[in-house]
Design an enzyme around this catalytic site. Structure first.
Site, PDB file in Angstrom:
ATOM      1  N   ILE A 114      11.238 -11.097 -20.278  1.00  0.00           N
ATOM      2  CA  ILE A 114      11.486 -10.021 -21.232  1.00  0.00           C
ATOM      3  C   ILE A 114      12.456 -10.461 -22.315  1.00  0.00           C
ATOM      4  CG2 ILE A 114      11.030  -8.106 -19.656  1.00  0.00           C
ATOM      5  CD1 ILE A 114      14.079  -7.957 -19.215  1.00  0.00           C
ATOM      6  N   ASP A 130      -3.404  -9.389   7.795  1.00  0.00           N
ATOM      7  CA  ASP A 130      -2.172  -9.301   8.578  1.00  0.00           C
ATOM      8  C   ASP A 130      -2.051  -7.940   9.248  1.00  0.00           C
ATOM      9  OD1 ASP A 130      -1.822  -8.133   6.053  1.00  0.00           O
ATOM     10  OD2 ASP A 130       0.334  -8.499   6.022  1.00  0.00           O
ATOM     11  N   SER A 137      10.001 -12.097  -7.081  1.00  0.00           N
ATOM     12  CA  SER A 137      11.242 -11.733  -7.768  1.00  0.00           C
ATOM     13  C   SER A 137      12.427 -12.455  -7.135  1.00  0.00           C
ATOM     14  CB  SER A 137      11.456 -10.215  -7.669  1.00  0.00           C
ATOM     15  OG  SER A 137      12.786  -9.863  -8.003  1.00  0.00           O
ATOM     16  N   GLY A 138      13.441 -12.745  -7.945  1.00  0.00           N
ATOM     17  CA  GLY A 138      14.662 -13.374  -7.453  1.00  0.00           C
ATOM     18  C   GLY A 138      15.672 -12.391  -6.898  1.00  0.00           C
ATOM     19  N   CYS A 196       0.833  -1.188   0.000  1.00  0.00           N
ATOM     20  CA  CYS A 196       0.000   0.000   0.000  1.00  0.00           C
ATOM     21  C   CYS A 196       0.871   1.242   0.000  1.00  0.00           C
ATOM     22  CB  CYS A 196      -0.913  -0.002   1.227  1.00  0.00           C
ATOM     23  SG  CYS A 196      -1.890  -1.507   1.430  1.00  0.00           S
TER      24      CYS A 196
END
Length: 644
Positions: free
Chosen positions: A289, A99, A368-369, A2
């Site tokens: 990509i 949460d 994501s890595g 957020c």
């Protein structure tokens, strides 16, 4: 995920908080909330923009008010189920399943002592109606941002710097020291801020503001201590099960009431996470990509797309391919605005375009890595610095001869670039230097003399300050392991200053949450318990992670050459962006203001165009800095005109 904002004892605080919140609408298009209350001789006003991920009902709306506590919160807690169970056992009754409510009740029970128990990414403000105190806190590793500005007894805070700049009407002054730091690194370190009065709440810390004007700071988590604990575990022979830790973290990061997808570059880190996620969520979507064929050829970029397709086929992943052939002249100013500070990594564009495509497909959450290279020594610079130690044992005359020969080689011809020559020149630029200096030069943009030649002479002292700060941070440890010293330096500087920053801003610009399972407190603890000689084995980087991944991934993916989550900058500079580079050198605001020297920039452009040196990354950052500076100074100019 957020956007949060607020004011505390600030003049016209309600209007300011409303405007802050409105500025963050892209971070939370699913809802907005406001809260106001007296605070001493002033007021507190909290705002929130919601991106609904957990508990999509109104019971998850914010600011959340309950029993005298008020919370505005940005992030996700991956151990919320365990904390909820513990609190319920103590008699707490929850209204919903968010949460957010877990965090509020954890704070009620434990106060700041709850912070080291939180596992996730977060930044929040919590107000106590009974005491009139406001506390701000940020996660252990700096995944989520929190900017603040203090004037007298007043405070404003927000998830993005642009929000603070907007509500202060252009009165914030550019911090030239931060700009010098950005030229060195191509990003602004987390310890600095591009505007003088503004500051970033440090990772793993909190601040308490009291109605009588007192301010208290606390640190609840420190990477230096975690690395020291890891060293002791390694000495005792207690090596962690990296496969189990990464798998458990990935599973936790899938916690969501909306669809989750992954980034899939075809490299080890994203492929490993995607394969693990596909076990838990069969048919999960992934996004990858590619580049225009002529750009990829000119840049001599590896064919990552082929590997991404292979992983997707093997694990039943729904792969979405995005060709990045963007109008960079249009995207560059847009990304500079979204990034808040001058950041010269084109990967921000990749992230934004991937997240935009995912959002259009109805995906709000991406894995994501990010972080694996920093923690497990996966960058070329880590191996290169190790090789440099051996290179320094070569007789000096031989080193001088080799350096002279490589210096004469071109980095590009009219048709293509030569990556091996670029790497060789880069290596020789730092291979003879002492450890901390070599590490800095292996990933920063300029050496000291080059930077001094580029900037206003009056800023020379600032260069020394920036270099000293790097040395102080890098050397602030008692590790006897060179590889882990580099990893600790990256986790304290490179990770929060660059990679987590552009990931947050680029993804949130597309109203998308990106989660980073490698940047998890338990993964970090495990990573620093692995000795450096298990991270780099012979010339194999990230060896311990690769060993873990072989239980899931084909060896062809695990041991392939390192992929690139970047962009074909040399191609863009020689084609799409060449006119803009000339404009910025000849008549840009940075040159006209005297911050940068025209002759030094022109020399860089000429040497790059001739193929003598590769300045494409330097020039790309100059463009991002130029656009950022135009925006910052035009705001101030508008304010001055109004005042006049």
């Amino acid at each position: 995920m957020c956007g949060i904002a607020g004011t505390y004892r600030w003049p016209d605080g309600k209007a300011v908080a409303d405007r802050l919140t409105d500025t963050l609408a892209h971070r939370g298009p699913d809802g907005a909330g406001r809260y106001s209350h007296p605070a001493g001789d002033g007021e507190v006003h909290l705002g929130h923009r919601r991106l609904a991920i957990i508990d999509l009902s109104e019971t998850g709306a914010q600011p959340m008010v309950s029993g005298g506590l008020v919370l505005t919160y940005n992030g996700e807690l991956y151990n919320a189920p365990e904390l909820r169970a513990e609190l319920e056992a103590a008699g707490v009754r929850f209204r919903g399943t968010s949460d957010t409510e877990v965090l509020l009740e954890a704070w009620r029970r434990w106060g700041t002592d709850c912070l080291p128990r939180l596992r996730g990414m977060f930044a929040f403000g919590i107000f106590d109606e009974r005491t009139g105190e406001l506390v701000l806190a940020r996660d252990q590793l700096g995944i989520k941002p929190l900017f603040l500005l203090r004037r007298g007894p007043g405070l404003v805070f927000a998830s993005e710097l642009k929000a603070l700049a907007a509500v202060t009407g252009g009165t914030l002054e550019v911090d030239h020291a931060a700009l010098v730091a950005s030229l060195l690194y191509y990003w602004v370190p987390d310890s600095r801020c591009a505007f003088r009065e503004a500051e970033k709440l440090p990772p793993g810390s909190w601040m308490r503001f009291r109605p009588d004007g007192r301010v208290e700071r606390g640190r609840y988590w420190n990477l230096r201590d975690v690395a020291a604990e890891g060293r002791e575990r390694a000495r005792s022979g207690e090596l962690p099960d990296i496969a189990a830790v990464v798998e458990e973290s990935t599973r936790r990061h899938l916690l969501s009431d909306v669809p989750v997808a992954t980034f899939l570059s075809g490299g080890l880190d994203s492929s490993y996470l995607t394969a693990l996620a596909a076990r838990d969520r069969p048919g999960i979507s992934a996004y990858t990509i590619g580049f225009r064929a002529e750009d990829a050829k000119f840049e001599a970029m590896p064919d990552d797309l082929r590997y991404a397709r292979q992983v997707a086929a093997e694990f039943g992943v729904d792969l979405h391919e995005i060709e990045i052939a963007p109008d960079v002249l249009d995207l560059l100013p847009r990304m500079t605005h979204h990034l808040d500070e001058p950041i010269g990594d084109p990967a921000a564009i990749n992230t934004f375009l991937i997240c935009s495509a995912a959002r259009e497909a109805g995906v709000k959450v991406m894995l994501s890595g990010m972080g694996a290279d920093e923690l497990f020594a996966g960058y070329r610079k880590h191996l290169a610095n190790l090789i440099a130690l051996r290179y320094q044992r070569v007789p000096r005359p031989l080193r001088r001869g080799l350096s002279a020969a490589v210096d004469r080689l071109p980095v590009a011809s009219a048709r293509r670039g030569y990556r091996s020559v670029r790497f060789a020149k880069r290596f020789l630029s730092f291979a003879d230097l002492p450890e901390e200096t070599a590490f800095r030069r292996s990933y920063t943009m300029y050496d000291q003399d080059e930077l001094l030649a580029l900037i206003d002479p009056d800023l020379a002292g600032t260069v020394e300050d920036v270099l000293t700060e790097h040395a102080d941070v890098y050397e602030d440890n008692d590790l006897d392991d060179f590889v882990n010293r580099m990893c600790l330096g990256d986790a304290r500087m490179f990770l929060p200053g660059l990679n987590l920053t552009y990931t947050d801003r680029s993804s949130m610009a597309a109203s998308t949450e990106v989660r980073v399972p490698y940047v998890d407190v338990e993964v970090v603890r495990a990573a620093f318990a692995v000795p450096g000689d298990r991270k780099i084995v012979k010339r194999q980087s990230k060896a311990v992670l690769k060993e873990a991944a072989t239980s899931v991934l084909p060896r062809e993916i695990v041991y392939r050459p390192k992929g690139l989550f970047s962009a074909p900058l040399r191609a863009w500079m020689s084609r799409d962006l060449a006119p803009l580079v000339r404009e910025v050198v000849n008549d840009g605001e940075l040159v006209r203001s005297g911050l940068l020297r025209r002759d030094a920039l022109a020399r860089m452009v000429a040497e790059d165009a001739a193929g003598q040196r590769d300045f494409s990354k330097h020039l790309w950052h100059v463009l991002t800095l130029e656009y950022w500076y135009r925006g910052a100074t035009s705001q101030a100019g508008q304010k001055s005109a109004v005042t006049a």
